[in-house]
Design an enzyme around this catalytic site. Structure first.
Site, PDB file in Angstrom:
ATOM      1  N   HIS A   1       0.836  -1.213   0.000  1.00  0.00           N
ATOM      2  CA  HIS A   1       0.000   0.000   0.000  1.00  0.00           C
ATOM      3  C   HIS A   1       0.867   1.258   0.000  1.00  0.00           C
ATOM      4  O   HIS A   1       0.706   2.145  -0.856  1.00  0.00           O
ATOM      5  CB  HIS A   1      -0.906  -0.022   1.244  1.00  0.00           C
ATOM      6  N   GLU A   2       1.790   1.332   0.945  1.00  0.00           N
ATOM      7  CA  GLU A   2       2.624   2.535   1.054  1.00  0.00           C
ATOM      8  C   GLU A   2       3.571   2.668  -0.145  1.00  0.00           C
ATOM      9  O   GLU A   2       3.869   3.782  -0.579  1.00  0.00           O
ATOM     10  CB  GLU A   2       3.420   2.522   2.368  1.00  0.00           C
TER      11      GLU A   2
ATOM     12  N   HIS B   1       1.710   4.532  -2.805  1.00  0.00           N
ATOM     13  CA  HIS B   1       1.784   5.982  -2.613  1.00  0.00           C
ATOM     14  C   HIS B   1       3.135   6.520  -3.086  1.00  0.00           C
ATOM     15  O   HIS B   1       3.211   7.541  -3.770  1.00  0.00           O
ATOM     16  CB  HIS B   1       1.618   6.329  -1.128  1.00  0.00           C
TER      17      HIS B   1
ATOM     18  N   HIS C   1       3.530   6.512  -6.860  1.00  0.00           N
ATOM     19  CA  HIS C   1       2.683   7.571  -7.412  1.00  0.00           C
ATOM     20  C   HIS C   1       3.427   8.908  -7.308  1.00  0.00           C
ATOM     21  O   HIS C   1       3.507   9.676  -8.284  1.00  0.00           O
ATOM     22  CB  HIS C   1       1.363   7.629  -6.637  1.00  0.00           C
TER      23      HIS C   1
END
Length: 603
Positions: free
Chosen positions: A393-394, A397, A400
């Protein structure tokens, strides 16, 4: 004798390879201090333009570039100080740096506050003429368009000053709710499954609701909501105050509704909100089927609201050390292509990640960094399946941010909250797909499926139900109807009946759940959890299905930053959130996963 293996280490005792390296931000504290002093000078320098921002195109260009330089330096200064403090929150030195940074940020914002009102003095035609006369201004077209777009909703300087001054008063409904909900309200004590007396608290409520002992779940559920029932009129009053505040601001700024005013912040049409609700309504049969499956799995004659959180699949323990977790994540993200994986490996091998807990370290997890630094990830890794998903998940980020910063100038290097969870959730979806396809253990597969289904239930269905509740209660108030505790409870209970279906006993107590949800004071915020999750799943499915150019479009999305409005950025990636289709597609997958779990349980 204490087991040293289970003792929390000091930071100095953690291996360097498991700690982030912040030198891409600042090589040392002295460089930070130098930038701090430079920022103070720049923020003083820009005030010399007060009253002259739009005197000519060159002045406007100078002000924009100086403002962006100030913002860029501000981010570096604040981020470094906070991340150093997060390493060990006990350190006086970094507490001091963090306090200095926060104080300077307030000062800087005050000094920049004259710029937007002065830009708004220009008409669209005048601004276009400025860009013709000064070509370098053209790169800031979207930035300036975003300022001018809200012109009709901006009031006179005097009126804006009055609105700013009543900010504390306007926040009183949320402040009162927070004090009542977090400080004053007290819940009863019950016996847990070990026959120990425990007080129900906000923190303990969900763990109690996950108990294997149904008596514990029922008593916790009834104890919590009967307490809220005793304060129902006060909670109705605070929520009504919040609704009236939102309606007041929408009217004074010339919007058609409180919903439209809220969504206009990110230029999101209200059809996105309406389409989300419609798409979820169209797919409620899948949720009803999942409820029926949960009832069957738990071997219950009646499934009650207090049976929603207890695990269906028990006795599954997945212990995954960090080094193994990294490899699982890399394999799960393989569909994103070689270039993406190379960047993930760069992060894993080059100290982007602060992996383990140490004494004084901030809890939780996040991805951070600035336009000028590497992305960074804070973890507190504990060898669990959840922690592997947190890493994926991180990293979503971080990648991105990496692609956006690499492909956009600083002014467009960030991205809107509306799309902020898409890349992170897409990574989780890809990882889940990989893990489901690569396990032969029936119970492990059931555990993974249930984990994923609960994400859908909590993030798409439940948050959409919250969003629909917000919409309905604002519409009632906008029609001039009174908002009472009974009306709030009736609307909320009816929504639960609709969303969970006939196989769920909708206990009377659940009608009071609206009273404990802080998000109802966030002005139509929660729908973005559901849209972000749906967009992420839709994009992940396109990539997994090998749709033509799906991966190229996805990387394009990651690279777009805020160079366009979030709806347009997603549309270019192949997901049109003005249509119900992405939510329909995501919930179609949910239905397929329910069928797969049902089939597996029958074997």
């Amino acid at each position: 004798m204490t087991d040293k293996k289970n003792q929390l280490l000091e930071r100095k005792d953690i291996e360097e390879k498991y700690k982030w390296d912040l030198t891409s931000l600042y090589g040392n504290d002295k460089r930070w201090e130098e930038d701090f002093e430079e920022l103070k000078k720049l923020s003083e320098e820009i005030t010399e333009f007060k009253g002259n921002v739009t005197q000519d195109p060159k002045a406007l260009l100078k002000v924009i570039e100086l403002k962006l330089d100030i913002s860029r330096k501000s981010e570096n200064i604040f981020t470094y100080a906070k991340m150093r403090l997060d390493e060990d929150t006990r350190k006086d030195k970094y507490q001091g740096l963090n306090d200095k940074a926060k104080s300077l940020m307030v000062q800087v914002e005050e000094r920049l506050s004259f710029i937007v009102p002065e830009i708004l003095k220009l008409s669209k035609e005048e601004l276009e003429k400025f860009m013709e006369d000064e070509q370098e201004l053209k790169q800031y077209k979207h930035y300036l368009d975003e300022i001018l777009r809200k012109r009709e909703h901006i009031l006179s300087p005097t009126e804006e000053a009055i609105i700013a001054q009543v900010g504390d008063v306007a926040n009183s409904p949320e402040d009162t709710f927070s004090m009542l909900n977090n400080a004053d309200i007290k819940f009863p004590e019950i016996k847990n499954e070990d026959d120990e007396t425990v007080e129900i608290t906000h923190g303990k409520f969900i763990p109690l609701m996950m108990s294997k002992d149904r008596r514990v779940r029922k008593e916790a559920f009834e104890g919590l909501y009967k307490t809220y029932e005793g304060f129902k009129n006060t909670f109705a009053s605070t929520l009504t105050g919040e609704i009236k505040k939102n309606i007041f601001y929408s009217k004074i700024r010339k919007y058609d509704s409180a919903l439209q005013a809220s969504l206009d912040t990110n230029n999101i049409p209200t059809s996105v909100y309406d389409n989300l609700i419609k798409a979820v309504h169209d797919n409620l049969d899948s949720m009803h089927k999942y409820v029926k499956l949960r009832k069957k799995a738990l071997k219950l004659d009646e499934l009650h609201m207090y049976d929603l959180y207890t695990p269906i699949v028990k006795n599954v323990e997945m212990k995954i050390p960090y080094d193994e977790g990294q490899q699982i994540v890399l394999k799960g993200l393989n569909p994103l292509g070689k270039d993406y994986l190379n960047r993930v490996e760069e992060g894993l091998e080059n100290n982007w990640i602060d992996v383990y807990e140490n004494k004084g370290k901030r809890s939780g997890a996040y991805s951070w960094g600035t336009y000028d630094s590497n992305p960074f990830i804070l973890l507190n890794y504990q060898d669990t399946l959840d922690n592997v998903f947190t890493l994926a998940h991180e990293m979503g980020h971080s990648l991105h941010s990496y692609y956006s910063r690499e492909n956009q100038p600083y002014v467009y290097g960030g991205y809107s909250i509306f799309v902020a969870e898409v890349a992170s959730t897409a990574n989780e979806a890809l990882l889940m797909d990989y893990m489901l396809k690569n396990t032969n253990d029936k119970n492990e597969k059931l555990y993974l499926l249930n984990h994923y289904l609960e994400q859908f239930r909590g993030t798409v269905y439940r948050q959409t139900m919250f969003a629909e509740f917000e919409k309905l209660i604002h519409e009632e108030a906008e029609k001039g109807e009174s908002i009472t505790s009974d009306k709030l409870s009736n609307i909320y209970k009816e929504l639960n009946e609709k969303y969970y279906g006939s196989d769920m006993v909708i206990d009377e107590e659940i009608a009071m759940e609206w009273a404990r949800i802080p998000h109802f004071y966030y002005n139509f915020y929660v729908f973005q959890y559901a849209t972000g999750f749906s967009a992420a799943v839709a994009l992940a499915q396109k990539i997994l299905n090998g749709e033509e150019k799906a991966l190229d479009k996805y990387i394009g999305f990651l690279s777009s930053g805020s160079s366009d409005y979030p709806i347009n950025v997603l549309k270019k990636a192949g997901v049109d959130m003005t249509s119900p289709q992405p939510v329909d597609d995501a919930l179609k997958l949910f239905g397929e996963l329910v069928d797969e779990m049902e089939k597996l349980m029958a074997e």
